[in-house]
Design a protein around this motif. Structure first.
Motif, PDB file in Angstrom:
ATOM      1  N   SER A   1      58.405  25.816  24.377  1.00 13.87           N
ATOM      2  CA  SER A   1      57.407  24.877  24.900  1.00 13.87           C
ATOM      3  C   SER A   1      57.591  24.613  26.395  1.00 13.87           C
ATOM      4  N   SER A   2      58.700  25.087  26.987  1.00 16.50           N
ATOM      5  CA  SER A   2      58.915  24.965  28.429  1.00 16.50           C
ATOM      6  C   SER A   2      58.105  25.987  29.214  1.00 16.50           C
ATOM      7  N   ILE A   3      57.465  26.904  28.512  1.00 16.56           N
ATOM      8  CA  ILE A   3      56.650  27.934  29.148  1.00 16.56           C
ATOM      9  C   ILE A   3      55.190  27.498  29.109  1.00 16.56           C
ATOM     10  N   ASP A   4      54.575  27.452  30.272  1.00 19.75           N
ATOM     11  CA  ASP A   4      53.175  27.059  30.407  1.00 19.75           C
ATOM     12  C   ASP A   4      52.330  28.317  30.619  1.00 19.75           C
ATOM     13  N   ILE A   5      51.286  28.458  29.831  1.00 15.80           N
ATOM     14  CA  ILE A   5      50.407  29.622  29.939  1.00 15.80           C
ATOM     15  C   ILE A   5      49.010  29.147  30.297  1.00 15.80           C
ATOM     16  N   GLN A   6      48.523  29.598  31.437  1.00 17.52           N
ATOM     17  CA  GLN A   6      47.171  29.261  31.894  1.00 17.52           C
ATOM     18  C   GLN A   6      46.354  30.540  31.978  1.00 17.52           C
ATOM     19  N   GLN A   7      45.166  30.495  31.402  1.00 12.54           N
ATOM     20  CA  GLN A   7      44.247  31.632  31.502  1.00 12.54           C
ATOM     21  C   GLN A   7      42.979  31.159  32.180  1.00 12.54           C
ATOM     22  N   THR A   8      42.518  31.961  33.122  1.00 12.07           N
ATOM     23  CA  THR A   8      41.272  31.622  33.796  1.00 12.07           C
ATOM     24  C   THR A   8      40.367  32.835  33.827  1.00 12.07           C
ATOM     25  N   ASN A   9      39.086  32.551  33.754  1.00 13.17           N
ATOM     26  CA  ASN A   9      38.071  33.586  33.924  1.00 13.17           C
ATOM     27  C   ASN A   9      37.984  33.846  35.423  1.00 13.17           C
ATOM     28  N   SER A  10      38.248  35.084  35.833  1.00 13.95           N
ATOM     29  CA  SER A  10      38.285  35.397  37.262  1.00 13.95           C
ATOM     30  C   SER A  10      36.889  35.469  37.883  1.00 13.95           C
ATOM     31  N   GLY A  11      35.873  35.497  37.039  1.00 13.10           N
ATOM     32  CA  GLY A  11      34.508  35.643  37.546  1.00 13.10           C
ATOM     33  C   GLY A  11      34.136  37.096  37.780  1.00 13.10           C
ATOM     34  N   LYS A  12      35.068  37.997  37.542  1.00 11.40           N
ATOM     35  CA  LYS A  12      34.818  39.432  37.703  1.00 11.40           C
ATOM     36  C   LYS A  12      34.537  40.068  36.351  1.00 11.40           C
ATOM     37  N   MET A  13      33.876  41.199  36.398  1.00  9.66           N
ATOM     38  CA  MET A  13      33.587  41.955  35.187  1.00  9.66           C
ATOM     39  C   MET A  13      34.253  43.322  35.280  1.00  9.66           C
ATOM     40  N   ALA A  14      34.686  43.827  34.141  1.00 10.91           N
ATOM     41  CA  ALA A  14      35.202  45.195  34.034  1.00 10.91           C
ATOM     42  C   ALA A  14      34.172  45.952  33.207  1.00 10.91           C
ATOM     43  N   GLY A  15      33.428  46.812  33.848  1.00  7.95           N
ATOM     44  CA  GLY A  15      32.321  47.455  33.150  1.00  7.95           C
ATOM     45  C   GLY A  15      31.183  46.473  32.990  1.00  7.95           C
ATOM     46  N   ALA A  16      30.347  46.739  32.009  1.00  5.08           N
ATOM     47  CA  ALA A  16      29.158  45.902  31.823  1.00  5.08           C
ATOM     48  C   ALA A  16      29.410  44.672  30.960  1.00  5.08           C
TER      49      ALA A  16
ATOM     50  N   SER B   1      44.212  42.900  23.318  1.00  3.56           N
ATOM     51  CA  SER B   1      43.788  44.211  23.798  1.00  3.56           C
ATOM     52  C   SER B   1      43.197  44.032  25.182  1.00  3.56           C
ATOM     53  N   SER B   2      43.146  45.117  25.923  1.00  6.62           N
ATOM     54  CA  SER B   2      42.546  45.073  27.250  1.00  6.62           C
ATOM     55  C   SER B   2      41.821  46.383  27.498  1.00  6.62           C
ATOM     56  N   SER B   3      40.601  46.286  28.040  1.00  6.55           N
ATOM     57  CA  SER B   3      39.835  47.487  28.358  1.00  6.55           C
ATOM     58  C   SER B   3      40.271  48.097  29.688  1.00  6.55           C
ATOM     59  N   THR B   4      41.101  47.370  30.434  1.00  3.10           N
ATOM     60  CA  THR B   4      41.681  47.906  31.670  1.00  3.10           C
ATOM     61  C   THR B   4      43.203  47.873  31.514  1.00  3.10           C
ATOM     62  N   PRO B   5      43.915  48.772  32.152  1.00  3.91           N
ATOM     63  CA  PRO B   5      45.372  48.806  31.996  1.00  3.91           C
ATOM     64  C   PRO B   5      46.044  47.539  32.530  1.00  3.91           C
ATOM     65  N   VAL B   6      47.071  47.094  31.792  1.00  4.84           N
ATOM     66  CA  VAL B   6      47.924  45.989  32.227  1.00  4.84           C
ATOM     67  C   VAL B   6      49.278  46.613  32.563  1.00  4.84           C
ATOM     68  N   ASP B   7      49.807  46.298  33.738  1.00  2.19           N
ATOM     69  CA  ASP B   7      51.099  46.844  34.154  1.00  2.19           C
ATOM     70  C   ASP B   7      52.158  46.501  33.103  1.00  2.19           C
ATOM     71  N   PRO B   8      52.755  47.501  32.450  1.00  2.00           N
ATOM     72  CA  PRO B   8      53.742  47.215  31.398  1.00  2.00           C
ATOM     73  C   PRO B   8      55.015  46.550  31.907  1.00  2.00           C
ATOM     74  N   LYS B   9      55.246  46.571  33.210  1.00  2.00           N
ATOM     75  CA  LYS B   9      56.400  45.846  33.740  1.00  2.00           C
ATOM     76  C   LYS B   9      56.122  44.351  33.848  1.00  2.00           C
TER      77      LYS B   9
ATOM     78  N   GLN C   1      46.492  40.343  34.845  1.00  2.00           N
ATOM     79  CA  GLN C   1      45.081  40.305  34.447  1.00  2.00           C
ATOM     80  C   GLN C   1      44.837  41.264  33.295  1.00  2.00           C
ATOM     81  N   TYR C   2      43.879  40.902  32.464  1.00  2.00           N
ATOM     82  CA  TYR C   2      43.393  41.796  31.416  1.00  2.00           C
ATOM     83  C   TYR C   2      41.884  41.632  31.306  1.00  2.00           C
ATOM     84  N   SER C   3      41.249  42.581  30.635  1.00  2.00           N
ATOM     85  CA  SER C   3      39.789  42.556  30.498  1.00  2.00           C
ATOM     86  C   SER C   3      39.409  42.722  29.033  1.00  2.00           C
ATOM     87  N   TRP C   4      38.495  41.859  28.593  1.00  2.00           N
ATOM     88  CA  TRP C   4      37.970  41.957  27.229  1.00  2.00           C
ATOM     89  C   TRP C   4      36.728  41.096  27.158  1.00  2.00           C
TER      90      TRP C   4
END
Length: 123
Positions: A28-43, A71-79, A105-108
């Motif tokens: 619970s000491s780990i905070d996870i924030q996700q935001t919509n970047s406003g960008k699109m990957a593909g259509a 899952s992600s439609s664009t590659p996520v750096d595995p490192k 970042q990821y795309s879906w």
């Protein structure tokens, strides 16, 4: 005798304090924030930015997240973020100092809920 008793008590107290400090670094000491970047990957797919922040006072490592069906439609750096066993390893398992973050970042077509699963504290 009195000196050795005081030394034993001091060592015991030091061990107790260090154990309590490391127990404060829970998932619970780990905070996870996700935001919509406003960008699109593909259509159809939205690009989401994920920021994983260490809110513990200690450095943490081997931070794992749960994210069912990720899952992600664009590659996520595995490192930075990759499948490892039944979870996802953040930052290649490396150290994340207190108040510092790892971002990726990821795309879906929708966001995936991510929750902290486990970590190792270095206090």
């Amino acid at each position: 005798m009195a000196v050795s008793l005081k030394l034993c008590a001091a060592i015991f107290l030091l061990l107790m304090v260090s154990q309590v400090a490391s127990q404060q670094c829970l998932p619970s000491s780990i905070d996870i924030q996700q935001t919509n970047s406003g960008k699109m990957a593909g259509a159809l797919d939205t690009v989401f930015q994920v920021t994983v922040t260490n809110r513990c006072r200690c450095t943490v490592k081997n931070v794992y997240l749960h994210s069912d069906g990720f899952s992600s439609s664009t590659p996520v750096d595995p490192k930075v973020f990759r499948r490892a066993g039944s979870g996802y390893l953040v930052g290649d398992g490396g150290q994340i100092p207190s108040s510092k973050s790892v971002t990726f970042q990821y795309s879906w077509d929708h966001y995936f809920k991510m929750t902290p699963a486990s970590l190792q504290a270095e206090c």
